[in-house]
Write a protein that holds these residues in place. Sequence first.
Motif, PDB file in Angstrom:
ATOM      1  N   LEU A 110       0.829  -1.210   0.000  1.00 41.91           N
ATOM      2  CA  LEU A 110       0.000   0.000   0.000  1.00 41.91           C
ATOM      3  C   LEU A 110       0.862   1.260   0.000  1.00 41.91           C
ATOM      4  O   LEU A 110       0.570   2.218  -0.713  1.00 41.91           O
ATOM      5  N   ASP A 111       1.941   1.257   0.787  1.00 44.85           N
ATOM      6  CA  ASP A 111       2.840   2.413   0.812  1.00 44.85           C
ATOM      7  C   ASP A 111       3.520   2.608  -0.537  1.00 44.85           C
ATOM      8  O   ASP A 111       3.679   3.734  -1.005  1.00 44.85           O
ATOM      9  N   ASP A 112       3.929   1.521  -1.165  1.00 43.92           N
ATOM     10  CA  ASP A 112       4.614   1.596  -2.469  1.00 43.92           C
ATOM     11  C   ASP A 112       3.706   2.126  -3.567  1.00 43.92           C
ATOM     12  O   ASP A 112       4.171   2.682  -4.556  1.00 43.92           O
ATOM     13  N   HIS A 113       2.405   1.938  -3.415  1.00 43.06           N
ATOM     14  CA  HIS A 113       1.462   2.314  -4.465  1.00 43.06           C
ATOM     15  C   HIS A 113       0.556   3.471  -4.047  1.00 43.06           C
ATOM     16  O   HIS A 113      -0.564   3.600  -4.535  1.00 43.06           O
ATOM     17  N   LYS A 114       1.043   4.335  -3.167  1.00 45.45           N
ATOM     18  CA  LYS A 114       0.253   5.473  -2.697  1.00 45.45           C
ATOM     19  C   LYS A 114      -0.214   6.352  -3.845  1.00 45.45           C
ATOM     20  O   LYS A 114      -1.343   6.821  -3.853  1.00 45.45           O
ATOM     21  N   SER A 115       0.660   6.553  -4.831  1.00 48.55           N
ATOM     22  CA  SER A 115       0.301   7.445  -5.939  1.00 48.55           C
ATOM     23  C   SER A 115      -0.874   6.894  -6.734  1.00 48.55           C
ATOM     24  O   SER A 115      -1.695   7.652  -7.235  1.00 48.55           O
ATOM     25  N   ILE A 116      -0.978   5.605  -6.847  1.00 45.84           N
ATOM     26  CA  ILE A 116      -2.077   4.988  -7.592  1.00 45.84           C
ATOM     27  C   ILE A 116      -3.359   5.008  -6.763  1.00 45.84           C
ATOM     28  O   ILE A 116      -4.452   5.159  -7.285  1.00 45.84           O
ATOM     29  N   GLN A 165      -4.405   7.172  -4.556  1.00 42.67           N
ATOM     30  CA  GLN A 165      -4.876   8.472  -4.071  1.00 42.67           C
ATOM     31  C   GLN A 165      -6.388   8.551  -4.238  1.00 42.67           C
ATOM     32  O   GLN A 165      -6.919   8.263  -5.300  1.00 42.67           O
ATOM     33  N   GLY A 166      -7.066   8.937  -3.191  1.00 39.35           N
ATOM     34  CA  GLY A 166      -8.517   9.053  -3.242  1.00 39.35           C
ATOM     35  C   GLY A 166      -9.229   7.752  -2.906  1.00 39.35           C
ATOM     36  O   GLY A 166     -10.444   7.712  -2.840  1.00 39.35           O
ATOM     37  N   VAL A 167      -8.499   6.682  -2.697  1.00 39.25           N
ATOM     38  CA  VAL A 167      -9.096   5.395  -2.341  1.00 39.25           C
ATOM     39  C   VAL A 167      -8.907   5.208  -0.847  1.00 39.25           C
ATOM     40  O   VAL A 167      -7.803   5.343  -0.322  1.00 39.25           O
ATOM     41  N   GLN A 168      -9.989   4.912  -0.184  1.00 38.70           N
ATOM     42  CA  GLN A 168      -9.915   4.718   1.257  1.00 38.70           C
ATOM     43  C   GLN A 168      -9.529   3.272   1.528  1.00 38.70           C
ATOM     44  O   GLN A 168     -10.144   2.340   1.025  1.00 38.70           O
ATOM     45  N   VAL A 169      -8.501   3.107   2.331  1.00 40.96           N
ATOM     46  CA  VAL A 169      -8.025   1.775   2.694  1.00 40.96           C
ATOM     47  C   VAL A 169      -8.293   1.567   4.166  1.00 40.96           C
ATOM     48  O   VAL A 169      -7.921   2.391   4.997  1.00 40.96           O
ATOM     49  N   GLU A 170      -8.987   0.485   4.478  1.00 38.35           N
ATOM     50  CA  GLU A 170      -9.303   0.180   5.875  1.00 38.35           C
ATOM     51  C   GLU A 170      -8.486  -1.006   6.321  1.00 38.35           C
ATOM     52  O   GLU A 170      -8.327  -1.978   5.585  1.00 38.35           O
ATOM     53  N   TYR A 171      -7.973  -0.897   7.521  1.00 42.95           N
ATOM     54  CA  TYR A 171      -7.264  -2.016   8.124  1.00 42.95           C
ATOM     55  C   TYR A 171      -8.240  -2.706   9.068  1.00 42.95           C
ATOM     56  O   TYR A 171      -8.831  -2.070   9.939  1.00 42.95           O
ATOM     57  N   GLN A 172      -8.422  -3.971   8.844  1.00 44.32           N
ATOM     58  CA  GLN A 172      -9.321  -4.720   9.726  1.00 44.32           C
ATOM     59  C   GLN A 172      -8.495  -5.716  10.505  1.00 44.32           C
ATOM     60  O   GLN A 172      -7.736  -6.491   9.925  1.00 44.32           O
ATOM     61  N   GLU A 173      -8.653  -5.678  11.781  1.00 41.22           N
ATOM     62  CA  GLU A 173      -7.951  -6.627  12.630  1.00 41.22           C
ATOM     63  C   GLU A 173      -8.785  -7.898  12.717  1.00 41.22           C
ATOM     64  O   GLU A 173      -9.973  -7.847  13.033  1.00 41.22           O
ATOM     65  N   HIS A 174      -8.174  -8.990  12.375  1.00 47.43           N
ATOM     66  CA  HIS A 174      -8.862 -10.268  12.482  1.00 47.43           C
ATOM     67  C   HIS A 174      -8.435 -10.929  13.778  1.00 47.43           C
ATOM     68  O   HIS A 174      -7.270 -10.859  14.161  1.00 47.43           O
ATOM     69  N   PRO A 175      -9.378 -11.611  14.438  1.00 49.24           N
ATOM     70  CA  PRO A 175      -8.995 -12.278  15.688  1.00 49.24           C
ATOM     71  C   PRO A 175      -7.926 -13.322  15.425  1.00 49.24           C
ATOM     72  O   PRO A 175      -7.995 -14.064  14.446  1.00 49.24           O
TER      73      PRO A 175
END
Length: 191
Positions: A153-159, A161-171
């Motif tokens: 995700l960090d490597d492709h930040k430029s692509i 842009q404007g897309v919301q990325v959610e981190y979901q913690e799985h048990p």
Amino acid sequence: MQLCCTKFYGISQVMTQQKKLTDQQRKFAELYVYNEGRISPGEAAFQAGYKTRPRQAAAEMRNPKYFPLVVQYIGELRKEVQEKYGITFEKHLTELAKLRDDAMKKGAWAAAINAEVARGKAGGLYVDQKLVMTKNLDQLSEEELEAKMKQILDDHKSILQGVQVEYQEHPDHNDTDAEEDNHEQSSNDKD
């Protein structure tokens, strides 16, 4: 009359330079250029009427030392073929656009999309990337997988842009096992 030794016929008669092509030479050149890759030069010579030693006749006719007018005519024909069938960036994009438009008129949406994608690739709008993995994902721990996904995700930040990325913690599987152990202990305590 002059006699000359050639590597193809041994001794042959040298004639003065001809001023124009014969019909047979013209036919050879046309057969040779228009069928290049499909028939051999010897076959082109044979079809043009050189029935005896067609391979040698073809070799000599392609030699500017012996037949400069034939070689010049072959060059002119090749130039015409290149201009007619050659590919340029502009021709390529125009042809792809025409194919796309024809496909859209016929309702062939997949073909139209493919033609448009091909135009985009030719225009440099798409970058074809391939990831080379040195480690199998199954061999990574959960922490390593999460770190890898965050890195992607960090490597492709430029692509993105404007897309919301959610981190979901799985048990964690260990947390579930711990909860079951706690449940078992509480039920044992009741007994």
